[in-house]
Motif scaffolding. Structure first.
Motif, PDB file in Angstrom:
ATOM      1  N   THR A  84       0.843  -1.188   0.000  1.00 30.78           N
ATOM      2  CA  THR A  84       0.000   0.000   0.000  1.00 30.78           C
ATOM      3  C   THR A  84       0.878   1.237   0.000  1.00 30.78           C
ATOM      4  N   LEU A  85       0.262   2.404  -0.136  1.00 31.45           N
ATOM      5  CA  LEU A  85       1.031   3.643  -0.095  1.00 31.45           C
ATOM      6  C   LEU A  85       1.747   3.814   1.235  1.00 31.45           C
ATOM      7  N   LEU A  86       1.150   3.295   2.300  1.00 33.09           N
ATOM      8  CA  LEU A  86       1.777   3.423   3.616  1.00 33.09           C
ATOM      9  C   LEU A  86       2.987   2.518   3.762  1.00 33.09           C
ATOM     10  N   ASP A  87       3.124   1.484   2.920  1.00 28.08           N
ATOM     11  CA  ASP A  87       4.271   0.587   2.961  1.00 28.08           C
ATOM     12  C   ASP A  87       5.470   1.144   2.191  1.00 28.08           C
ATOM     13  N   SER A 116      -7.988  19.762  -4.290  1.00 25.89           N
ATOM     14  CA  SER A 116      -9.058  18.771  -4.230  1.00 25.89           C
ATOM     15  C   SER A 116      -8.595  17.619  -3.354  1.00 25.89           C
ATOM     16  N   ALA A 117      -9.560  16.812  -2.936  1.00 24.82           N
ATOM     17  CA  ALA A 117      -9.256  15.665  -2.086  1.00 24.82           C
ATOM     18  C   ALA A 117     -10.346  14.621  -2.257  1.00 24.82           C
ATOM     19  N   HIS A 118      -9.995  13.390  -2.016  1.00 21.43           N
ATOM     20  CA  HIS A 118     -10.995  12.325  -1.986  1.00 21.43           C
ATOM     21  C   HIS A 118     -10.513  11.227  -1.032  1.00 21.43           C
ATOM     22  N   THR A 119     -11.466  10.494  -0.512  1.00 17.12           N
ATOM     23  CA  THR A 119     -11.124   9.434   0.423  1.00 17.12           C
ATOM     24  C   THR A 119     -10.805   8.146  -0.331  1.00 17.12           C
ATOM     25  N   THR A 120      -9.907   7.385   0.250  1.00 16.42           N
ATOM     26  CA  THR A 120      -9.531   6.076  -0.282  1.00 16.42           C
ATOM     27  C   THR A 120      -9.621   5.088   0.872  1.00 16.42           C
ATOM     28  N   SER A 121      -9.322   3.839   0.608  1.00 21.57           N
ATOM     29  CA  SER A 121      -9.344   2.842   1.671  1.00 21.57           C
ATOM     30  C   SER A 121      -8.229   3.084   2.686  1.00 21.57           C
ATOM     31  N   GLU A 122      -7.210   3.872   2.326  1.00 19.63           N
ATOM     32  CA  GLU A 122      -6.071   4.122   3.202  1.00 19.63           C
ATOM     33  C   GLU A 122      -6.125   5.472   3.909  1.00 19.63           C
ATOM     34  N   GLY A 123      -7.012   6.356   3.478  1.00 20.19           N
ATOM     35  CA  GLY A 123      -7.101   7.684   4.077  1.00 20.19           C
ATOM     36  C   GLY A 123      -7.573   8.692   3.053  1.00 20.19           C
ATOM     37  N   SER A 124      -7.229   9.947   3.264  1.00 19.91           N
ATOM     38  CA  SER A 124      -7.633  11.027   2.362  1.00 19.91           C
ATOM     39  C   SER A 124      -6.462  11.380   1.456  1.00 19.91           C
ATOM     40  N   LEU A 125      -6.681  11.328   0.152  1.00 19.30           N
ATOM     41  CA  LEU A 125      -5.670  11.693  -0.831  1.00 19.30           C
ATOM     42  C   LEU A 125      -5.907  13.158  -1.179  1.00 19.30           C
ATOM     43  N   ARG A 168       2.973  21.827  -7.469  1.00 21.06           N
ATOM     44  CA  ARG A 168       1.946  20.921  -6.974  1.00 21.06           C
ATOM     45  C   ARG A 168       2.574  19.710  -6.313  1.00 21.06           C
ATOM     46  N   ARG A 169       1.774  19.035  -5.475  1.00 19.30           N
ATOM     47  CA  ARG A 169       2.180  17.774  -4.864  1.00 19.30           C
ATOM     48  C   ARG A 169       0.931  17.015  -4.454  1.00 19.30           C
ATOM     49  N   VAL A 170       1.120  15.739  -4.175  1.00 17.91           N
ATOM     50  CA  VAL A 170       0.023  14.884  -3.718  1.00 17.91           C
ATOM     51  C   VAL A 170       0.470  14.260  -2.404  1.00 17.91           C
ATOM     52  N   GLU A 171      -0.443  14.211  -1.410  1.00 13.84           N
ATOM     53  CA  GLU A 171      -0.117  13.554  -0.148  1.00 13.84           C
ATOM     54  C   GLU A 171      -1.296  12.738   0.331  1.00 13.84           C
ATOM     55  N   LEU A 172      -0.980  11.725   1.114  1.00 17.17           N
ATOM     56  CA  LEU A 172      -1.989  10.856   1.711  1.00 17.17           C
ATOM     57  C   LEU A 172      -2.050  11.159   3.196  1.00 17.17           C
ATOM     58  N   ARG A 173      -3.240  11.459   3.687  1.00 20.45           N
ATOM     59  CA  ARG A 173      -3.467  11.628   5.131  1.00 20.45           C
ATOM     60  C   ARG A 173      -4.151  10.365   5.617  1.00 20.45           C
ATOM     61  N   PRO A 174      -3.397   9.458   6.238  1.00 19.74           N
ATOM     62  CA  PRO A 174      -3.978   8.195   6.690  1.00 19.74           C
ATOM     63  C   PRO A 174      -5.032   8.432   7.774  1.00 19.74           C
ATOM     64  N   TYR A 175      -5.912   7.439   7.923  1.00 16.35           N
ATOM     65  CA  TYR A 175      -6.884   7.489   9.008  1.00 16.35           C
ATOM     66  C   TYR A 175      -6.139   7.390  10.328  1.00 16.35           C
ATOM     67  N   GLY A 176      -6.694   7.946  11.373  1.00 15.16           N
ATOM     68  CA  GLY A 176      -6.058   7.881  12.686  1.00 15.16           C
ATOM     69  C   GLY A 176      -5.106   9.040  12.896  1.00 15.16           C
ATOM     70  N   ASP A 177      -4.110   8.815  13.732  1.00 14.65           N
ATOM     71  CA  ASP A 177      -3.183   9.877  14.120  1.00 14.65           C
ATOM     72  C   ASP A 177      -1.890   9.893  13.325  1.00 14.65           C
ATOM     73  N   ALA A 178      -1.771   9.057  12.313  1.00 17.31           N
ATOM     74  CA  ALA A 178      -0.525   9.005  11.533  1.00 17.31           C
ATOM     75  C   ALA A 178      -0.348  10.306  10.746  1.00 17.31           C
ATOM     76  N   PRO A 179       0.899  10.767  10.608  1.00 11.24           N
ATOM     77  CA  PRO A 179       1.148  12.003   9.847  1.00 11.24           C
ATOM     78  C   PRO A 179       0.924  11.793   8.350  1.00 11.24           C
ATOM     79  N   ALA A 180       0.745  12.893   7.638  1.00  9.02           N
ATOM     80  CA  ALA A 180       0.569  12.846   6.181  1.00  9.02           C
ATOM     81  C   ALA A 180       1.830  12.290   5.526  1.00  9.02           C
ATOM     82  N   VAL A 181       1.635  11.565   4.426  1.00  9.66           N
ATOM     83  CA  VAL A 181       2.729  10.931   3.692  1.00  9.66           C
ATOM     84  C   VAL A 181       2.753  11.497   2.279  1.00  9.66           C
TER      85      VAL A 181
END
Length: 72
Positions: free
Chosen positions: A2-5, A29-38, A49-62
């Motif tokens: 996954t993106l978090l891996d 813009s943003a949309h939710t995924t199975s791993e968090g908010s993209l 520009r850049r793209v980041e994933l904000r995982p669910y929970g308290d994990a920092p943006a990636v």
């Protein structure tokens, strides 16, 4: 895998960046995924520009992009 891996990437601009902008990121813009908010971000100062994933929970943006995407 996954993106978090994926290995962590620096959130600092690439050394090859065209400018020395201290980016101020705004969400275009943003949309939710199975791993968090993209989130699709744009610098209000230089329009990079850049793209980041904000995982669910308290994990920092990636960061998902390897480097900032220069403006066109």
């Amino acid at each position: 895998m996954t993106l978090l891996d994926a290995p962590p990437q620096s959130s600092e601009p690439s050394p090859n960046a065209v400018d020395a902008c201290r980016h101020i990121w705004a969400t275009e813009s943003a949309h939710t995924t199975s791993e968090g908010s993209l989130r699709y971000l744009r610098c209000t100062a230089c329009a990079s520009r850049r793209v980041e994933l904000r995982p669910y929970g308290d994990a920092p943006a990636v960061p998902v992009t390897r480097q900032d995407i220069p403006p066109r």
